[in-house]
Design an enzyme around this catalytic site. Structure first.
Site, PDB file in Angstrom:
ATOM      1  N   THR A   1       0.851  -1.189   0.000  1.00 17.91           N
ATOM      2  CA  THR A   1       0.000   0.000   0.000  1.00 17.91           C
ATOM      3  C   THR A   1       0.884   1.235   0.000  1.00 17.91           C
ATOM      4  OG1 THR A   1      -1.901  -1.018   1.092  1.00 17.91           O
ATOM      5  CG2 THR A   1      -1.663   1.349   1.330  1.00 17.91           C
TER       6      THR A   1
ATOM      7  N   PHE B   1       1.223   4.969   0.940  1.00 19.28           N
ATOM      8  CA  PHE B   1       0.677   5.986   1.831  1.00 19.28           C
ATOM      9  C   PHE B   1       1.286   7.336   1.479  1.00 19.28           C
ATOM     10  CE2 PHE B   1      -1.597   3.690   5.172  1.00 19.28           C
ATOM     11  CZ  PHE B   1      -1.143   2.385   4.990  1.00 19.28           C
TER      12      PHE B   1
END
Length: 650
Positions: A537, A539
């Site tokens: 992921t 961020f």
């Protein structure tokens, strides 16, 4: 022995225990954990544990069985993190979820040489500078080092590029010279690992010490030498594996990679690796450095020389600067795979005057907001990115994160923007368009490893409902397709885990990080249930830009990304013309995303992530020029941020 204290123990009772141990010639160390407080006690005498158990507030007394007391996991279960400061107001930390690179020449030869090497390794990502001034050579006719002159040059070069310096000390008589010039950390070489008088003298200084394993010594012998340092007064010991002598002659030594995970179970001390002396072959050093990181090392020590063919010491086992630069790029790519981040030096002195340092100087806490409960992946990203310099602040939703940043409740926000498997987090693209007074000031990648969590006694067959964030469901769709469970959305994966814990029934489960289980008293039923191990992921870190001076920066590296948001007219070729501006200026777009504009049917925002090459990073007006031309072509344009993306390479 380890004394486990009861929750809520009175301070007076704690003082009585400490005083009793001190009177019996025990050295004590109090450790305050999330769930309990313990006192570590080490002494040369003997003491019946029952004599300590009788004190009020003592829950249990656990004897330490290992001969290396203070270095053992029994003495301190948590990993030690060694800190040292540079001249830019930055704390360099070795240990924990970090990878530190120490680099420099085997020997300081002259001013030009050490300054050239210091400049190159700092630019590549080293966080400490190594250089030898006192050399112990097999032949008395070989170069013996510059001595005090070398120490002075090493420290001067380190300070010039913000690098704390590490050098080897051969005898106690040399310590006064190292102290005179403010050497930041001392190395005990493999040949001196069992020079116990030297260990005691160095330990008394309470300075960071890199202790190298002797090439014919066991791991227990290494830890017994560390015990000498710890018992003498320092708590800043870093163990270094540098290869052992075997019957194999293809390499200088044999790098004992197995020592890394073995030491992890034996000691709390950080473990780094010196592949240069282990293999002694230039083209084999980088592969072994990467193998050490993969095995769990907290860092590497790499010998680097700008002209190894002319080096006065260890030329064949020294990397060229460009080879070290390539190695650091590879380590950056490997770091998120092993769940760690690379330590970096701030680019200049002014970068230390950011909001975080200002808040700390004023005695106030620095907060980074995130969406979810304790244990959420976003909270892990906060710890990784800020390296412990910011406290994670839980919020109920992504939108609340933006509000917390704008209101000043938090200086920063950590929000997921896209996943490598499940795609974009569109809600946060919408938030970026809604909150105009927020900018992106950094970005990072975090590896996602999902687990199925449930209360004690639950089984796969007992589960009827599973709670998690929609992204986690998408990332674990293959596993979920094997079961006919009802999927219930939660604000975050950690929120789902808390809901399952609160319900307390065996028919509920959550998909979240295995780390979350301990926070909510859950058990891991199955690990690694995500569709693909290459699950990351991305961020982004946000900050308010409605302050004097704009958004604060917390980046340790030069910016390598710029994110634009723009809309176009609804006509043929409008988007093509905007994209042509990026092509005209040689900007490569790593991502192009579109989102509907609220209240304007069939109109879209376009989000473009543009890579900044090293040349463009140094041109302050470059992005402004692109922005100006975009404004002439697009309907509306915003620059969402110019920032450094950790672990990103062009």
């Amino acid at each position: 022995m380890v004394i486990v204290l009861k929750n809520g123990i009175e301070s007076g009772d704690k003082e009585k225990i400490t005083r009793f141990l001190t009177d019996n010639k025990f050295k004590t160390n109090e450790i305050n954990g999330d769930e309990q407080t313990v006192i570590d006690a080490v002494g040369r005498g003997s003491l019946d544990p029952k004599a300590v158990e009788q004190f009020a507030g003592v829950e249990a007394v656990i004897p330490i069985s290992k001969p290396y007391k203070m270095a053992s996991r029994e003495f301190k279960p948590q990993n030690t993190v060694v800190e040292l400061a540079n001249n830019r107001g930055q704390r360099i930390r070795i240990g924990g979820q970090r990878i530190a690179a120490i680099a420099g020449p085997s020997a300081v030869e002259n001013r030009d040489q050490i300054f050239a090497i210091a400049k190159s390794v700092a630019a590549s990502g080293a966080c400490m500078l190594f250089g030898g001034a006192y050399k112990t050579r097999t032949s008395p006719y070989s170069f013996q080092g510059l001595g005090e002159e070398g120490i002075a040059l090493l420290k001067e070069a380190g300070d010039a590029f913000g690098l704390p310096v590490l050098t080897e000390v051969k005898s106690a008589e040399q310590l006064c010279v190292l102290e005179k010039y403010g050497v930041d950390a001392y190395q005990i070489g493999s040949k001196n690992m069992q020079d116990f008088d030297l260990l005691k003298a160095v330990g008394k200084l309470n300075k960071p010490v890199v202790l190298k394993r002797g090439y014919a010594c066991t791991l227990e012998e290494l830890l017994m030498s560390a015990e000498y340092l710890l018992s003498a007064g320092t708590d800043k010991v870093i163990l270094c594996e540098r290869g052992i002598r075997t019957f194999e002659k293809a390499t200088h030594n044999t790098l004992d990679l197995s020592s890394i995970p073995v030491l992890r179970g034996m000691t709390h001390l950080p473990v780094i690796v010196d592949p240069s002396h282990a293999v002694g072959l230039r083209d084999k050093i980088s592969p072994m450095a990467l193998a050490a990181i993969a095995a769990g090392a907290d860092g590497v020590v790499i010998e680097v020389h700008n002209e190894p063919g002319k080096a006065l010491s260890d030329g064949p086992l020294s990397l060229l600067p460009e080879m070290f630069d390539k190695l650091m790029h590879d380590i950056e790519a490997l770091a998120p795979v092993v769940g760690k981040s690379v330590v970096h030096i701030r680019s200049d002195i002014s970068s230390s005057k950011n909001a975080a340092d200002g808040a700390k100087a004023a005695g106030t806490a620095v907060y980074c907001a995130y969406s979810g409960k304790k244990g959420a992946y976003a909270e892990q990203a906060v710890e990784r990115y800020f390296d412990g310099e910011a406290q994670a602040l839980s919020c109920e939703s992504f939108r609340d994160v933006f509000k917390a940043v704008l209101s000043g409740k938090a200086g920063y926000g950590m929000i997921p923007i896209e996943n490598s498997l499940a795609g974009s987090v569109y809600q946060n693209y919408d938030n970026l368009s809604d909150f105009e007074d927020v900018s992106i000031i950094g970005a990072m990648h975090l590896r996602i490893q999902h687990a199925l969590l449930a209360v004690k006694g639950a089984t796969l067959s007992s589960i009827k409902k599973v709670y998690s964030h929609p992204q986690a469901f998408a990332q674990s769709s293959k596993f979920l397709s094997e079961h006919k469970w009802e999927k219930i959305d939660a604000v975050s994966t950690a929120t789902g885990a808390k809901m399952v814990s609160d319900y307390g029934t065996k028919d509920n489960a959550a998909i979240a990080s295995a780390v979350t289980a301990k926070y909510y008293n859950l058990e891991v039923l199955q690990e690694d249930i995500q569709n693909d191990p290459r699950d990351y992921t991305r961020f982004v870190v946000i900050a308010a830009n409605n302050k004097v001076g704009g958004a604060p920066s917390h980046s340790c590296k030069a910016p390598n990304m710029a994110t634009f948001m723009f809309s176009t007219e609804n006509r043929s070729g409008a988007l093509y013309e905007c994209l042509g501006i990026f092509e005209k200026h040689g900007l490569s777009l790593s991502r192009l995303e579109s989102r509907p504009i609220s209240g304007q049917p069939w109109h879209y925002w376009f989000y473009a992530d543009a890579e900044l090459s090293a040349e463009k990073q140094q041109n302050a007006q470059y992005v402004e020029t692109v922005l100006s031309e975009l404004k002439d072509t697009a309907e509306e344009v915003r620059l969402l941020g110019i920032y450094s993306e950790a672990g990103y390479s062009i």
